[in-house]
Structures are given as C-alpha cells and as structure tokens.
Design an enzyme around this catalytic site. Structure first.
Site, mmCIF file in Angstrom:
data_model
loop_
_atom_site.group_PDB
_atom_site.id
_atom_site.type_symbol
_atom_site.label_atom_id
_atom_site.label_comp_id
_atom_site.label_asym_id
_atom_site.label_seq_id
_atom_site.Cartn_x
_atom_site.Cartn_y
_atom_site.Cartn_z
ATOM 1 N N ARG A 64 23.874 -0.340 37.180
ATOM 2 C CA ARG A 64 23.962 -1.197 35.994
ATOM 3 C C ARG A 64 25.246 -2.032 36.039
ATOM 4 N NH1 ARG A 64 20.950 3.340 33.295
ATOM 5 N NH2 ARG A 64 22.810 4.612 33.023
ATOM 6 N N PHE A 95 10.893 -2.631 31.952
ATOM 7 C CA PHE A 95 10.972 -1.172 31.786
ATOM 8 C C PHE A 95 12.376 -0.825 31.281
ATOM 9 C CE2 PHE A 95 8.373 -2.247 35.528
ATOM 10 C CZ PHE A 95 7.119 -1.796 35.137
ATOM 11 N N ASP A 155 9.486 -3.002 27.236
ATOM 12 C CA ASP A 155 9.106 -1.607 27.472
ATOM 13 C C ASP A 155 7.839 -1.315 26.678
ATOM 14 O OD1 ASP A 155 10.799 0.941 28.758
ATOM 15 O OD2 ASP A 155 9.267 1.532 27.293
ATOM 16 N N ASN A 205 3.364 -4.097 27.679
ATOM 17 C CA ASN A 205 3.020 -3.552 28.988
ATOM 18 C C ASN A 205 3.524 -4.551 30.033
ATOM 19 O OD1 ASN A 205 1.669 -3.055 31.464
ATOM 20 N ND2 ASN A 205 0.041 -1.966 30.381
ATOM 21 N N ASP A 245 13.005 -1.845 36.836
ATOM 22 C CA ASP A 245 13.408 -0.435 36.891
ATOM 23 C C ASP A 245 12.242 0.433 36.417
ATOM 24 O OD1 ASP A 245 14.800 1.952 36.971
ATOM 25 O OD2 ASP A 245 15.867 1.597 35.086
ATOM 26 N N CYS A 286 12.577 5.226 41.708
ATOM 27 C CA CYS A 286 13.219 6.521 41.451
ATOM 28 C C CYS A 286 12.355 7.672 41.960
ATOM 29 C CB CYS A 286 13.518 6.690 39.964
ATOM 30 S SG CYS A 286 12.060 6.605 38.912
#
Length: 400
Positions: A214, A230, A252, A280, A301, A341
């Site tokens: 970040r 996101f 989000d 979405n 992300d 992730c």
C-alpha cells in the site's frame, strides 16, 4: 508427554529435510507407542536417524507438524518463551510494530498458530489441533515479552473460525481469551487511520500483509485519478488519497466493507476525495470501459480465487479476466498494481497470466517492481505455504 515414535518411509520427508515443517500421512511408515491426537511424538527417518519432535493428528493429511529439530528438546514453557521472544525480536528489526503479525505459524516455528497485534489488542487464530494445548500459554508469554518493552495488552480475542479447523477435527471458535473488552481498535498504518473490527472483520480483522505494498503505490498517486478494485476497508484507496490523489473510487461487492471504507475515509478527512461504491467488480469494469473511463492508476487486489491445487485452472481464468478488464481502464502511461493472495497461484503462474491478459488487452507492460507480503509474514524457504502474496506494479503503455 508421549514417547511414541513416528518413522518415515524410505525416500520420504524431503520437504522436512529441506527446512519445512510438515509431514504428510503418506510419508509415514509406522507410529509406535501409545499416542493420541495432539501428542508430541519423536520423528525418525527410515533408518532410525532422529529428525526432531512434532505434534501428530490422525484426522489430518498433515499428519505431523514439527516443533523442533532437536530430538531431546522438551516442548515446555521455556521453549515456548524462546520461540515467542525470537518472533518479537524479528518484528522489531524488520517492521513497524504498532500493528503487525507477531506470530506467523510455521514460519515462526509455532505451526498452526497466528497472532496479530493491533495496537494494544491481540487476535489469535489457531488452525492445528496440536497447537490448541499451547495456545493460551503462548498468549500469556507474549504478554510478558511485550510488557518488557512497555506494551500493555488491553485484550485478547480468538478468531479460530476458518474452515481449515474442520480438517483438523476442530470446532470453529470466536470468543474472548480472558476478560471481554471493546473490540473496535483504531490503528494507524502508513499515516492512514483505520477502525479495525476484530470480531466481524475478515480473517483477524485487517490485512496486515499488504502494508508496504500500500505504501509503494503512494508515490504513483499524487494528482492521479485512481480506481481501487476489491477495496475491502478502503486500504489502497485511502493510501492513494493520503498521497494526494485528485480523485479515488473504491469498489467492493460487500456493503459492510463499503460502510467500513466510508467511515475510514471520514476518519482521515478524505471523504471528498475518496468515494466508495458497492458493485461486482467483474461487472463494473466493463461498464466503466463502455463509458470510456480512464484512470492514471488501477489497483486489483482480488480475494484468493483458489484455495486448492485442483481449482487453480479456474482461478487462472479469473485472474486473466480481471486483469484484462483492469488494463483496459489504464490510460497510456498509467499504472496497474495487481496481485494474488493465493499460495497456489505461484509467481511464475501469475506473471504468465498477466502477460496473457496484456496481450489480449493490446497493452504493453513495463515492470516497475515486484513485491511480496510484508516482512512480519516471513517466507520460510521449503515451507511453500508461507509464501502466498505476489504483488506487481506495471506501467501500462499502448501498442503503438
């Protein structure tokens, strides 16, 4: 303590011998002696060579998780304090410790246990049956170690509510360890203030692993128009805002996350610059493209699209699709930050997927940097599961 002995099959234990912490059920030849799930057992190679001690669970495919390579080491209070002290000393030299992950399971040689520190609150996640017996002792020892540095812990909350517990034969747990306390915690990271909800927030309440990623996008965002996809609690969006972006939009699908993000924008006096919308992302990005919207910086992300090796093929499609859609919104010379992730989405696989996305979107990429998780989530070589976050920043240029 059980003196049972687990003996490996000939040729097995390669991960363990390379420095990892797990022994799988199909690697074990025999377990001799009286033993119950969660007991510490001695581990021998096929020829009797001692490999250390770990706790066993016949419910789990990860049959043994190693606690020590020293076959004579008692897993007692002093041993656990040494592990905790080492973990804290490492954080003090590598990261901002105001809020950080203090214990990261296998990578801190305390398998199955995660402890996050949010200012003066600790959040505990235990994912292994054998660690249950040590969990509260380790919390107590961590309080002692932190007190030596003048840090008083206000409260401890357990967030052992992940599905992985089922594989260990454990129930999900969400509860206080010790006295109840106010579980809303204000933290400051990279100059941005957030209110963390350790009871109802995702995982342990906040994603600490992206802290320095970040920070890395801040330098790209001064005067920029930014799209954060996101956004969750608005973390990347707020870092863009505090860096001086002229306009930031965060997307989000979760109304709860958007509400949190809006509250965090107010907390940082950024509500006029940083706006959030419940949408979405997969549907919203094509809509923005149809409207000919263009951004200086687009941040992707997404959640982990795969939590198993079998689902990786579908995950690749998801990452490719979202990167194609994101790339189409980056103006010529602008920047794309994109990440995964998922442990199963390797660096090589993610790079290949983004490369294919760029080709499909008719964009050329210049890599600015590649990053991973913050250093308070150390990557233990040979323990592949400890390496999960991959983060790229690219400059995006038109094919001219």
């Amino acid at each position: 303590m059980s003196m049972a002995v687990a003996t490996l099959k000939k040729g097995e234990g390669r991960t363990l011998k390379a420095g990892g912490a797990w022994i799988f059920d199909n690697e074990i030849e025999s377990v001799m002696g009286s033993v119950e799930n969660g007991d510490i057992v001695l581990v021998h190679d096929f020829d009797g060579y001692p490999l250390g001690r770990g706790f066993i669970n016949f419910n789990s495919k990860i049959r043994i998780r190693m606690m020590t390579r020293n076959i004579d080491q008692e897993i007692d209070r002093e041993f656990l304090k040494m592990r905790v002290r080492n973990a804290w000393a490492y954080r003090k030299t590598t990261v901002d410790t105001s809020s950080c992950r203090v214990i990261f399971g296998e990578a801190d040689f305390l398998p199955g246990l995660v402890i996050d520190k949010y200012e003066d609150v600790l959040v505990v996640e235990c994912l292994a049956l054998g660690m249950e017996q040590f969990k509260e002792t380790i919390v107590e020892l961590l309080k002692e170690v932190l007190a030596e540095d003048g840090i008083t812990v206000r409260g401890v909350y357990e967030r052992s509510d992940a599905n992985e517990r089922k594989k260990e034969g454990l129930p999900k747990v969400k509860d206080f360890i010790g006295e109840p306390f106010d579980t809303k915690v204000e933290i400051t990271e990279n100059g941005v203030r957030y209110l963390v909800d350790v009871v109802d927030g995702q995982k342990t309440g906040f994603f600490l692993d992206q802290k320095y990623n970040r920070l890395a996008i801040q330098k790209l965002c001064k005067g920029a128009r930014v799209l954060d996809c996101f956004t969750h609690m608005g973390t990347f969006a707020l870092n863009a805002g505090i860096a001086g972006a002229r306009e930031v939009t965060g997307l989000d699908i979760s109304e709860y996350a958007i509400h949190q993000a809006e509250e965090n924008a107010k907390r940082n006096h950024l509500e006029n610059t940083v706006q959030f919308r419940c949408a979405n992302v997969f549907d919203e990005l094509p809509r923005l493209a149809e409207q000919k919207e263009q951004y200086d910086v687009v941040i992707l992300d997404p959640p982990a699209f795969t939590k198993s090796r079998e689902a990786t093929k579908n995950a690749i499609k998801g990452y490719r699709e979202i990167n194609i859609k994101g790339l189409k919104l980056v103006k010529d010379g602008g920047y794309l930050a994109t990440c995964s992730c998922s442990h199963f989405m390797t660096q090589e696989l993610l790079a290949k997927t983004v490369r294919e996305a760029a080709r499909s979107a008719h964009k050329r990429l210049r890599q600015v940097e590649f990053r991973t998780q913050a250093a308070d989530h150390p990557i233990l070589w040979a323990a592949d599961e400890s390496y999960y976050l991959k983060f790229y920043i690219f400059q995006v240029v038109e094919e001219k």
